[in-house]
Enzyme design. Structure first.
Site, mmCIF file in Angstrom:
data_model
loop_
_atom_site.group_PDB
_atom_site.id
_atom_site.type_symbol
_atom_site.label_atom_id
_atom_site.label_comp_id
_atom_site.label_asym_id
_atom_site.label_seq_id
_atom_site.Cartn_x
_atom_site.Cartn_y
_atom_site.Cartn_z
ATOM 1 N N ASP A 56 0.862 -1.185 0.000
ATOM 2 C CA ASP A 56 0.000 0.000 0.000
ATOM 3 C C ASP A 56 0.896 1.232 0.000
ATOM 4 O O ASP A 56 1.590 1.501 0.984
ATOM 5 C CB ASP A 56 -0.874 -0.047 1.265
ATOM 6 N N ILE A 57 0.888 1.973 -1.102
ATOM 7 C CA ILE A 57 1.823 3.102 -1.248
ATOM 8 C C ILE A 57 1.503 4.217 -0.252
ATOM 9 O O ILE A 57 2.330 5.114 -0.027
ATOM 10 C CB ILE A 57 1.833 3.629 -2.710
ATOM 11 N N ASN A 83 0.913 6.850 -10.290
ATOM 12 C CA ASN A 83 -0.403 6.611 -10.872
ATOM 13 C C ASN A 83 -1.443 6.103 -9.861
ATOM 14 O O ASN A 83 -2.628 6.362 -10.013
ATOM 15 C CB ASN A 83 -0.227 5.601 -12.019
ATOM 16 N N TYR A 148 -11.019 14.059 -3.461
ATOM 17 C CA TYR A 148 -10.164 13.505 -4.522
ATOM 18 C C TYR A 148 -9.573 14.634 -5.365
ATOM 19 O O TYR A 148 -8.364 14.674 -5.628
ATOM 20 C CB TYR A 148 -11.025 12.578 -5.376
ATOM 21 N N GLY A 149 -10.422 15.577 -5.785
ATOM 22 C CA GLY A 149 -9.954 16.676 -6.643
ATOM 23 C C GLY A 149 -8.876 17.500 -5.966
ATOM 24 O O GLY A 149 -7.920 17.940 -6.618
ATOM 25 N N LYS A 152 -5.582 15.870 -6.303
ATOM 26 C CA LYS A 152 -5.036 15.980 -7.664
ATOM 27 C C LYS A 152 -4.510 17.393 -7.921
ATOM 28 O O LYS A 152 -3.496 17.570 -8.608
ATOM 29 C CB LYS A 152 -6.101 15.583 -8.681
HETATM 30 N N1 NAP Z 1 -10.279 6.315 -14.940
HETATM 31 C C1 NAP Z 1 -10.515 7.619 -14.947
HETATM 32 O O1 NAP Z 1 -11.573 8.076 -15.396
HETATM 33 C C2 NAP Z 1 -9.480 8.568 -14.426
HETATM 34 C C3 NAP Z 1 -9.641 9.933 -14.713
HETATM 35 C C4 NAP Z 1 -8.713 10.825 -14.222
HETATM 36 C C5 NAP Z 1 -7.631 10.382 -13.500
HETATM 37 N N2 NAP Z 1 -7.494 9.041 -13.247
HETATM 38 C C6 NAP Z 1 -6.343 8.633 -12.455
HETATM 39 O O2 NAP Z 1 -5.674 7.579 -13.128
HETATM 40 C C7 NAP Z 1 -4.958 6.809 -12.172
HETATM 41 C C8 NAP Z 1 -5.216 5.328 -12.413
HETATM 42 O O3 NAP Z 1 -6.563 5.047 -12.186
HETATM 43 P P1 NAP Z 1 -7.370 4.030 -13.096
HETATM 44 O O4 NAP Z 1 -8.499 4.787 -13.655
HETATM 45 O O5 NAP Z 1 -6.470 3.314 -14.011
HETATM 46 O O6 NAP Z 1 -8.010 3.079 -11.991
HETATM 47 P P2 NAP Z 1 -7.673 1.600 -11.526
HETATM 48 O O7 NAP Z 1 -7.696 0.657 -12.653
HETATM 49 O O8 NAP Z 1 -8.560 1.354 -10.367
HETATM 50 O O9 NAP Z 1 -6.168 1.733 -11.055
HETATM 51 C C9 NAP Z 1 -5.752 2.161 -9.793
HETATM 52 C C10 NAP Z 1 -4.639 1.251 -9.374
HETATM 53 O O10 NAP Z 1 -4.064 1.755 -8.179
HETATM 54 C C11 NAP Z 1 -3.841 0.692 -7.287
HETATM 55 N N3 NAP Z 1 -3.946 1.244 -5.952
HETATM 56 C C12 NAP Z 1 -5.028 1.811 -5.392
HETATM 57 N N4 NAP Z 1 -4.751 2.186 -4.138
HETATM 58 C C13 NAP Z 1 -3.457 1.844 -3.916
HETATM 59 C C14 NAP Z 1 -2.609 1.942 -2.807
HETATM 60 N N5 NAP Z 1 -3.017 2.468 -1.655
HETATM 61 N N6 NAP Z 1 -1.337 1.494 -2.923
HETATM 62 C C15 NAP Z 1 -0.906 0.933 -4.059
HETATM 63 N N7 NAP Z 1 -1.686 0.805 -5.167
HETATM 64 C C16 NAP Z 1 -2.946 1.241 -5.069
HETATM 65 C C17 NAP Z 1 -4.925 -0.325 -7.589
HETATM 66 O O11 NAP Z 1 -4.513 -1.675 -7.328
HETATM 67 P P3 NAP Z 1 -4.751 -2.357 -5.918
HETATM 68 O O12 NAP Z 1 -6.210 -2.204 -5.623
HETATM 69 O O13 NAP Z 1 -4.313 -3.771 -6.102
HETATM 70 O O14 NAP Z 1 -3.883 -1.623 -4.971
HETATM 71 C C18 NAP Z 1 -5.137 -0.168 -9.086
HETATM 72 O O15 NAP Z 1 -4.358 -1.078 -9.839
HETATM 73 C C19 NAP Z 1 -5.388 7.327 -10.802
HETATM 74 O O16 NAP Z 1 -4.429 8.247 -10.333
HETATM 75 C C20 NAP Z 1 -6.670 8.063 -11.098
HETATM 76 O O17 NAP Z 1 -6.932 9.080 -10.159
HETATM 77 C C21 NAP Z 1 -8.404 8.130 -13.688
#
Ligand code: NAP
Length: 251
Positions: A56-57, A83, A148-149, A152
């Site tokens: 957990d980062i 990420n 969340y915002g 970011k």
């Molecule tokens: N999808 C969108 O619409 C969107 C839009 C804007 C920005 N983003 C940003 O894009 C990034 C990636 O998100 P995503 O959309 O690809 O979602 P995602 O598929 O849910 O990816 C998030 C990843 O982060 C890992 N994670 C979550 N909490 C963690 C923790 N405490 N320590 C280590 N790893 C952790 C999760 O794996 P585990 O659960 O195994 O830890 C998961 O693989 C994020 O920063 C998100 O805010 C996404």
């Protein structure tokens, strides 16, 4: 030896796509996330270019562990892609103190201390790059997304501050701010994905949600040697979402 990249949240979504893109360009990958199985699955798809670290980062000792294990395995660190993130939504009074602190631990302290711990290695690299993954929500206040915002927005500020401070070390720092992308993250806060996706797509001038590869492409551009004179930028990859909806423009 090839450049070595650490990607947090690499077991799914944007992180997995970014890791695959960097591996396709010859980088060695360290994949970080909490669950080992998805990390191993992504690792298996990288053609032997990966290692995994399940943690957990947001835990205080996690960033130092990631750096130690990466150096033990590869001996160098050239690229960090911050990420991993969490999101909970709701009105102001709905957030607990614990939720507030978890958001900042994972979304801000994780990247902050990971880059800090990596600095001695990044300074030794001929081509060091940090890419932070923000969100269009970091610039566009959206009801329900304030916590969340705000994390970011903090990450975007850190992008500019680090870019300035680390320019003397030739460490480039940039940020990609995605608009809505179809990934598992939406299921972590929405009970009605179809309605959530319809609402998200409605806000995008280019008329569709994003694909993980739309974002991964920019992660690679910002890591690529061709970006060697680019630092301190927040790139909005969002189908035009930051432009705002036409009906909101007034006039
Ligand atoms: N999808 C969108 O619409 C969107 C839009 C804007 C920005 N983003 C940003 O894009 C990034 C990636 O998100 P995503 O959309 O690809 O979602 P995602 O598929 O849910 O990816 C998030 C990843 O982060 C890992 N994670 C979550 N909490 C963690 C923790 N405490 N320590 C280590 N790893 C952790 C999760 O794996 P585990 O659960 O195994 O830890 C998961 O693989 C994020 O920063 C998100 O805010 C996404």
């Amino acid at each position: 030896m090839s450049r070595v990249a650490i990607v947090t949240g690499a077991g799914s979504g944007i992180g997995a796509a970014a890791a695959r893109r960097l591996a396709a360009h010859g980088l060695e990958l360290v994949l970080v996330g909490r669950r080992a199985d998805p990390l191993e699955a992504v690792c298996a798809s990288l053609g032997g270019r990966g290692a995994t670290i399940a943690l957990d980062i947001g835990e205080p000792d996690a960033p130092a562990r990631v750096i130690e294990e990466t150096l033990a395995r590869f001996g160098r660190i050239d690229v960090i892609v911050n990420n991993a993130a969490m999101i909970e939504t709701g009105p102001l009074e709905s957030f607990s103190r614990d939720s507030f602190e978890r958001h900042y631990a994972v979304n801000v302290a994780g990247p902050f201390f990971l880059v800090a711990a990596a600095l001695p290695s990044l300074r030794e690299s001929d081509d060091a790059a940090v890419v932070n993954i923000s969100s269009s929500v970091g610039s566009i206040p959206k009801p329900g997304n304030m916590l969340y915002g705000s994390t970011k927005a903090a990450l975007e500020y850190l992008t500019r501050a680090w870019a300035y401070e680390l320019a003397a070390d030739r460490i480039r720092v940039n940020c990609v701010a995605p608009g809505p992308v179809d990934t598992p993250i939406h299921a972590t806060y929405s009970d009605d994905l179809a309605a959530t996706y319809a609402d998200l797509a409605r806000r995008i001038p280019l008329g569709r949600m994003g694909h993980v590869d739309d974002i991964a492409a920019w992660v690679w551009f910002l890591v690529a040697p061709e970006s060697r004179w680019t630092t301190g930028n927040v790139i909005h990859v969002d189908g035009g979402q930051v432009l705002g909806l036409p009906e909101a423009a007034g006039g």
